[in-house]
Design a protein around this motif. Structure first.
Motif, short mmCIF file in Angstrom:
data_model
loop_
_atom_site.label_atom_id
_atom_site.label_comp_id
_atom_site.label_asym_id
_atom_site.label_seq_id
_atom_site.Cartn_x
_atom_site.Cartn_y
_atom_site.Cartn_z
N SER A 166 35.62 40.56 47.18
CA SER A 166 35.35 40.91 45.79
C SER A 166 36.65 41.05 45.02
O SER A 166 37.72 41.30 45.59
CB SER A 166 34.56 42.22 45.70
N THR A 168 37.76 43.18 41.48
CA THR A 168 37.45 44.07 40.35
C THR A 168 38.69 44.13 39.46
O THR A 168 39.75 44.57 39.91
CB THR A 168 37.08 45.48 40.82
N TYR A 233 32.75 39.05 41.37
CA TYR A 233 33.71 39.36 40.32
C TYR A 233 33.15 40.48 39.43
O TYR A 233 32.04 40.35 38.89
CB TYR A 233 33.99 38.15 39.45
N TYR A 234 33.93 41.56 39.28
CA TYR A 234 33.56 42.66 38.40
C TYR A 234 34.73 42.96 37.46
O TYR A 234 35.89 42.68 37.79
CB TYR A 234 33.23 43.91 39.21
N SER A 235 34.43 43.57 36.32
CA SER A 235 35.52 43.90 35.40
C SER A 235 35.17 45.12 34.56
O SER A 235 34.01 45.44 34.32
CB SER A 235 35.83 42.71 34.49
N TYR A 236 36.24 45.80 34.15
CA TYR A 236 36.17 46.93 33.21
C TYR A 236 37.19 46.70 32.10
O TYR A 236 38.24 46.05 32.31
CB TYR A 236 36.54 48.25 33.89
N THR A 275 30.89 40.06 36.21
CA THR A 275 29.96 41.11 35.82
C THR A 275 30.75 42.23 35.15
O THR A 275 31.53 42.92 35.79
CB THR A 275 29.21 41.67 37.05
N TYR A 276 30.56 42.37 33.84
CA TYR A 276 31.30 43.39 33.10
C TYR A 276 30.57 44.73 33.21
O TYR A 276 29.41 44.85 32.84
CB TYR A 276 31.44 42.99 31.64
N LEU A 277 31.26 45.73 33.75
CA LEU A 277 30.62 47.01 34.06
C LEU A 277 30.79 48.06 32.98
O LEU A 277 30.24 49.16 33.11
CB LEU A 277 31.18 47.53 35.40
#
Length: 327
Positions: A166, A168, A233-236, A275-277
């Motif tokens: 993953s 982030t 894929y994740y993002s803040y 995926t925008y968290l």
């Protein structure tokens, strides 16, 4: 979301000159207010090691070798907190201002060596995992570190002795930043070349990273650096509204005009990838790695106020989420 406010012309006659920026049309993000205000009693640890990837001008740690001055860590207190919750944590250092390609290659080489020399499995997992199981890592990247990580995944991962489970990203300028556009537009090509010469004279090697944060460069980068379907894929992102005397006020002002809310260096729009968290409210670019936030957090507690963000709780939450997703 807080409404955008018009900015006044205070940073010189060319501040609002049109720039070659990219129009970003992304989803409306969730504003995170107090989710990470306090530490919970229990956090789960990811199955795979966590790799903390620093941003532009970043480092692992700086030791002054002076008894009166402490050792400065980029990830102040974060590594120790994650390890305290049972996670295996790796920190690395890449060339501070070099190109994305050079930084990613250094990151790949460092991880290859570290995972070869040290156990990669959590002690609690060793008995249940087969020895032949290929190691994986969870990349957690701040700012430009997210671009390095994406390059590594797309261009280098197939030849590495480990896989990326993953990624982030936290306030990574995936679509560039209008502040970089403005800086290069104001300097002009001749002055940029002179500045690079001065930096190299001072020992700053290959300062190509600065120009690779422009919206024009990242537009092309995104075309050639696509997501790997086998990687999550994740993002803040974050937003902050500084006072005029804040160090981020000049850059924030420019970005606010061209892109909308930002953390002072990276806009909410540019931070969105995969995926925008959500968008952490009232948090600047350095708060996100527990720099200025540590001072502010203790001041709030002394003054009886309730802080809205604790960086340690934020990273513990990220790792807890990775663990629950099987990473």
């Amino acid at each position: 979301m807080l409404a955008m406010r018009p900015i006044r012309h205070r940073l010189g006659p060319n501040l609002l000159r049109p720039l070659h920026t990219t129009s970003l049309r992304l989803s409306e993000p969730r504003i995170i207010e107090n989710d990470f205000a306090t530490l919970r009693d229990k956090y789960n640890a990811p199955k795979w090691p966590v790799v903390l990837c620093h941003g532009l001008c970043g480092f692992n740690e700086i030791d002054t070798h002076l008894p009166v001055l402490p050792t400065y860590e980029y990830w102040g207190g974060i590594k120790e907190s994650l390890e305290g919750a049972g996670a295996t944590v790796i920190t690395t250092a890449v060339p501070p201002v070099s190109s994305i390609k050079e930084r990613a290659e250094t990151l790949a080489g460092s991880l290859t060596q570290i995972l070869h020399d040290a156990p990669w499995k959590k002690d609690t997992e060793k008995k249940s995992q087969q020895d032949k199981e290929e190691p994986k890592v969870n990349l957690i990247a701040h700012s430009m570190g997210g671009l390095d990580s994406r390059y590594l995944i797309h261009n280098l991962a197939k030849d590495l002795p480990f896989k990326v489970a993953s990624l982030t990203t936290i306030a990574t300028p995936h679509h560039g930043t209008s502040f970089a556009d403005w800086c290069f537009d104001e300097l002009g090509d001749k002055n940029v070349d002179r500045l690079y010469t001065i930096l190299e004279t001072l020992g700053v090697q290959n300062p190509d990273g600065f120009k690779q944060l422009t919206t024009t460069y990242l537009k092309e980068f995104n075309k050639t650096t696509q997501n790997d379907p086998d990687v999550a894929y994740y993002s803040y992102g974050a937003q902050y509204f500084p006072h005029w005397y804040n160090v981020f006020y000049p850059s924030w002002k420019i970005i606010d005009h061209y892109e909308g809310p930002s953390d002072g260096l990276v806009s909410v729009k540019s931070a969105q990838w995969g995926t925008y968290l959500g968008t952490i409210n009232n948090c600047d670019h350095l708060d996100l790695i527990n720099w200025t936030n540590r001072i502010r957090y203790h001041w709030y507690r002394l003054s009886g106020q309730r802080p809205s963000f604790n960086a340690l709780a934020f990273y513990l939450h990220i790792c807890d989420g990775l663990a629950k997703r099987g990473f």
